[in-house]
Design an enzyme around this catalytic site. Structure first.
Site, PDB file in Angstrom:
ATOM      1  N   GLU A 220      40.687  35.739  36.154  1.00  0.00           N
ATOM      2  CA  GLU A 220      41.658  34.399  36.067  1.00  0.00           C
ATOM      3  C   GLU A 220      41.873  33.865  37.294  1.00  0.00           C
ATOM      4  O   GLU A 220      42.487  34.678  38.464  1.00  0.00           O
ATOM      5  CB  GLU A 220      43.007  35.159  35.727  1.00  0.00           C
ATOM      6  CG  GLU A 220      42.699  35.553  34.107  1.00  0.00           C
ATOM      7  CD  GLU A 220      42.780  34.280  33.077  1.00  0.00           C
ATOM      8  OE1 GLU A 220      43.161  33.264  33.524  1.00  0.00           O
ATOM      9  OE2 GLU A 220      42.155  34.721  32.094  1.00  0.00           O
ATOM     10  N   CYS A 254      48.957  29.466  40.227  1.00  0.00           N
ATOM     11  CA  CYS A 254      47.714  29.083  40.041  1.00  0.00           C
ATOM     12  C   CYS A 254      47.168  27.776  39.229  1.00  0.00           C
ATOM     13  O   CYS A 254      46.323  26.935  39.416  1.00  0.00           O
ATOM     14  CB  CYS A 254      46.677  30.125  39.090  1.00  0.00           C
ATOM     15  SG  CYS A 254      47.658  30.443  37.682  1.00  0.00           S
TER      16      CYS A 254
END
Ligand code: NAD
Length: 505
Positions: A220, A254
């Site tokens: 991720e 993110c």
């Protein structure tokens, strides 16, 4: 080493690794009852200690309570409840209808089996969510786990470390703490899956280490996620939504909007609307606002301030101040940035600075987006479905959120993950279960019908070969037949039979 977090010694890392390996082979974590108890305990760990988590998150990055609730606590609680409610269904074998006629009488299933001993490497910006949500998936799927919380948010890591053995089975699930040295030590071992959240740079190190053992990975990662604002969008609404997607957790997310593409004639209006949003939310001096987080470390302040100071283009429309001691960087808008600016447009910003780049037409904007590697998310703001469709059809990204920011990640019914440089694999809810599960195909035949089955044994003959073809390859005619409906189907059947009859004569 941080003063609040004790790093794990190499000997303890080795012991933990052998323990989770050995315990997995005993089958303890395969029991659904055991898994549910552990997920309930994980829920209790978060729920009973919610206040302590708020305190730890505030110490680590001054995370406002609302952001700690929505970004850390709520997703963990919700994910545990999802698994408690759905585990029986998720763990059930999938029955499969055979495609080959020769298997028509057989029993075909996909068993959902745990992968084994898995390693989860958490990240510091959502240190509760990014450690405990994958953990819930790994437990639900029946794995044993070593979890390494991020050392960069030490207060939260220390709290998770303290609570972990009090709530969870201490043989099946272990914590390791540390930084580069400890992560490197962990990565030498043969895990059955590695789940990593962090930068693409370390993602490559993780993937290389995993390759040594042919271990599967979920990565991720991050990247430069753009927002394209189209001329028809209401700029004040857009400013609010992009403001939310940029200044939540001080831009340390993110899926933060990394840069915005705005029609060239709307640049000033966008900056005005954005200023209004920021002033309304954080006041004239955001430093005094209790609703604005801090950077996680002075090193991170230096990096982001360095980007601002060394930029090759753009003017600061507002913000730009910082206080290294307090790890404060003001919400900052830089207008008229050039796409070719190697500083602002090089690496992911991961802080509260928003470059705005003018574009002349949508093709121009799409062209710019496509010059970067596919990002974790792409945002677009428009009421025109055709324009949104054009953007979808001509770009790539891990996910897309149209007319809002961040919310696609919070909706756990959708898989969350990147593509290429922004990630490998995905998770959340059912997808987490799949991520930590091996789908084991099982075909069970009976020991009868040997005379029919004998068609595939030697000695081979043309007759047997033709028969094999019929059994293994679907007739194209039958596919055409399937497409017809009602009366047409009957007519097609008659024609098909007639064709077969005349061919055979
Ligand atoms: P990082 O990737 O630099 O570090 C993460 C961990 O890796 C640290 O705990 C560190 O101990 C370890 N590490 C660092 N260097 C190492 C090395 N050489 N060998 C072995 N281990 C090493 O984390 P970061 O850059 O601070 O995190 C920010 C990045 O994470 C951003 O790119 C962001 O987009 C991404 N991120 C992605 C998600 C997501 O869900 N996709 C969530 C949060 C953050």
């Amino acid at each position: 080493m941080s003063s609040v977090l004790t790093y794990t010694s190499n000997d303890s890392i080795e012991d933990s690794y052998h323990l989770v390996r050995r315990i997995f082979s005993t089958g303890k974590t395969r029991s659904l009852k055991f898994r549910k108890t552990q997920i309930q305990r994980l829920y209790d760990l978060v729920k009973d200690n919610e206040e302590r988590f708020y305190e730890a998150l505030a110490k680590d990055m001054n995370k406002p309570r609302m952001e700690a609730l929505s970004g850390d606590i709520a997703p963990c609680l919700e994910e545990c409840l999802f698994f408690l409610d759905n585990l029986d269904k998720l763990a059930k074998d999938d029955k499969v209808k055979p495609r080959m006629q020769m298997n028509a009488m057989d029993h075909l299933v996909i068993r959902k089996e745990p992968l084994g001993a898995v390693l989860i490497l958490g990240c510091w910006n959502y240190p509760v969510q990014l450690a405990l949500v994958p953990l819930a998936g790994a437990i639900a799927a029946g794995n044993t786990v070593i979890l390494k919380p991020s050392e960069i948010s030490p207060n939260t890591a220390a709290l998770i470390t303290e609570l972990f053995p009090k709530y969870l089975d201490n043989h099946c699930y272990r914590i390791v703490n540390g930084a580069v040295e400890e992560t490197t030590a962990l990565l030498k071992y043969h895990f059955d899956h590695i789940f990593y959240t962090g930068s693409p740079m370390v993602g490559k190190i993780v993937m290389k280490a995993a390759a040594e053992h042919l271990t599967g990975v979920t990565l991720e990662l991050g990247g430069k996620s753009p927002a394209i604002v189209l001329p028809d969008a209401d700029l004040q609404v857009v400013a609010n939504r992009i403001g939310f997607g940029k200044f939540y957790n001080c831009g340390q997310i993110c899926i933060a909007v990394d840069y915005v593409l705005v029609p060239e004639d709307k640049m000033d209006a966008f900056a005005d609307a954005f200023r209004k949003t920021v002033t309304k939310w954080f006041g004239e001096d955001p430093k005094q606002s209790p609703h604005y987080a801090r950077m996680v470390s002075q090193r991170h302040v230096d990096r982001v301030v360095g980007m601002l100071e060394n930029r090759q283009s753009g003017a600061i429309a507002f913000g730009g101040e910082h206080d290294r001691e307090e790890r404060y960087i003001a919400p900052t808008l830089v207008t008229d940035v050039k796409f070719k600016d190697q500083v602002l447009m090089g690496d992911e910003i991961f802080g509260p600075i928003l470059p705005v780049i003018p574009y002349s037409n949508l093709d121009d904007a799409i062209h710019m987006v496509n010059q970067n590697l596919p990002p974790l998310v792409l945002y677009a703001f428009t009421n025109k479905k055709k324009l949104a469709q054009k953007i979808l059809d001509n770009t790539q990204s891990g996910g897309v959120c149209i007319n809002d920011c961040l919310m696609h990640q919070a909706e756990y019914a959708l898989p969350f993950g990147g593509i290429g440089n922004s990630g490998v694999g995905n998770y959340h809810g059912e997808r987490s279960y799949r991520t930590f599960t091996h789908e084991r195909s099982v075909m069970a035949k009976k020991l009868n019908m040997e005379s029919v089955i004998a068609v595939r044994y030697p000695p081979y003959s043309d007759k047997r070969t033709n028969m094999m073809r019929m059994l293994m390859v679907t007739s194209p005619l039958s596919l055409k037949f399937k497409a017809y409906k009602g009366a047409f189907k009957k007519l097609a059947l008659v024609i098909a039979l007639a064709v077969i009859y005349y061919k055979r004569r």
